[in-house]
Enzyme design. Structure first.
Site, PDB file in Angstrom:
ATOM      1  N   ASP A  10       0.943  -6.952   4.707  1.00 20.82           N
ATOM      2  CA  ASP A  10       2.282  -6.423   5.031  1.00 20.82           C
ATOM      3  C   ASP A  10       3.221  -7.572   5.386  1.00 20.82           C
ATOM      4  O   ASP A  10       4.339  -7.666   4.866  1.00 20.82           O
ATOM      5  CB  ASP A  10       2.220  -5.469   6.233  1.00 20.82           C
ATOM      6  CG  ASP A  10       1.548  -4.145   5.944  1.00 20.82           C
ATOM      7  OD1 ASP A  10       2.232  -3.216   5.498  1.00 20.82           O
ATOM      8  OD2 ASP A  10       0.327  -4.046   6.193  1.00 20.82           O
ATOM      9  N   ASP A  46       4.025   0.231   1.175  1.00 26.05           N
ATOM     10  CA  ASP A  46       4.180   1.660   1.424  1.00 26.05           C
ATOM     11  C   ASP A  46       2.812   2.272   1.177  1.00 26.05           C
ATOM     12  O   ASP A  46       2.360   2.355   0.038  1.00 26.05           O
ATOM     13  CB  ASP A  46       5.227   2.247   0.484  1.00 26.05           C
ATOM     14  CG  ASP A  46       5.537   3.698   0.804  1.00 26.05           C
ATOM     15  OD1 ASP A  46       5.072   4.200   1.844  1.00 26.05           O
ATOM     16  OD2 ASP A  46       6.251   4.327   0.007  1.00 26.05           O
ATOM     17  N   THR A  49       0.035   1.556   3.834  1.00 27.83           N
ATOM     18  CA  THR A  49      -0.897   0.560   4.386  1.00 27.83           C
ATOM     19  C   THR A  49      -2.293   1.146   4.555  1.00 27.83           C
ATOM     20  O   THR A  49      -3.288   0.459   4.318  1.00 27.83           O
ATOM     21  CB  THR A  49      -0.364   0.003   5.725  1.00 27.83           C
ATOM     22  OG1 THR A  49       0.901  -0.622   5.476  1.00 27.83           O
ATOM     23  CG2 THR A  49      -1.319  -1.030   6.314  1.00 27.83           C
TER      24      THR A  49
END
Length: 187
Positions: free
Chosen positions: A46, A125, A127
């Site tokens: 991320d 989008d 995780t």
């Protein structure tokens, strides 16, 4: 064509972020995560994906405002120094000169506020899907006066041909308002 540069930058940004995510998954058998304030997970991927996208967008559009999902505050703590080193290592695959300070700066470039023209970013989008080695996407869009003008979405593990679920993986979708949409293999 209007938005041609924005379209190309969006495609390149989500493609690089997808490649970073795939590298993290390949290297880390059990990808672990930190927990954000809202109890949702956040991973090295991320943070790295946001850094790569923000760096690429701001390099091409220096005045760009980006509203992203992550910030580097957790990574800057002493107890997460190893995580920051991991993120930096993955980002260096795309920007070899990057150091931890630059990476944190690129992540935080996504801390903009909504304006008349801004980019919105979800570096991963899904995780939880990423953590399960399931579906997730990297989503980036340019918003002007409340309307999406350009959008790009990379699906790193989505089958290139849905009729061949065990075939080649990875696609990028792109759309420009008034010009339609397209899909291409990630590679």
């Amino acid at each position: 064509m209007p938005y041609e540069k924005e379209k190309q930058v969006a495609i390149e940004a989500v493609t690089r972020a997808a490649q970073l995510c795939l590298a993290v998954q390949a290297d880390m058998v059990n990808v672990d995560s930190l927990e954000k304030g809202d109890k949702s997970p956040v991973t090295v991927a991320d943070f790295g994906a946001q850094a790569v996208v923000c760096q690429h967008v701001t390099a091409n559009f220096p005045e760009a405002v980006i509203v992203g999902e992550e910030d580097s505050s957790q990574l800057r703590t002493p107890e997460n120094a190893a995580k920051l080193a991991q993120v930096t290592g993955y980002v260096q695959q795309f920007f070899p000169q990057a150091d931890a300070k630059a990476v944190c700066g690129w992540i935080d470039a996504g801390n903009g506020q909504v304006t008349e023209r801004f980019w919105t970013l979800d570096p991963i989008d899904g995780t939880k899907g990423f953590l399960r080695n399931d579906q997730y996407g990297i989503a980036l869009a340019l918003i002007e006066q409340g309307q999406v003008k350009v959008a790009a979405l990379a699906g790193p593990v989505l089958p290139a041909n849905l009729n061949e679920p065990d075939g080649a993986k990875g696609v990028v979708f792109v759309a420009v308002r008034g010009e339609g949409a397209a899909v291409a293999p990630l590679n």
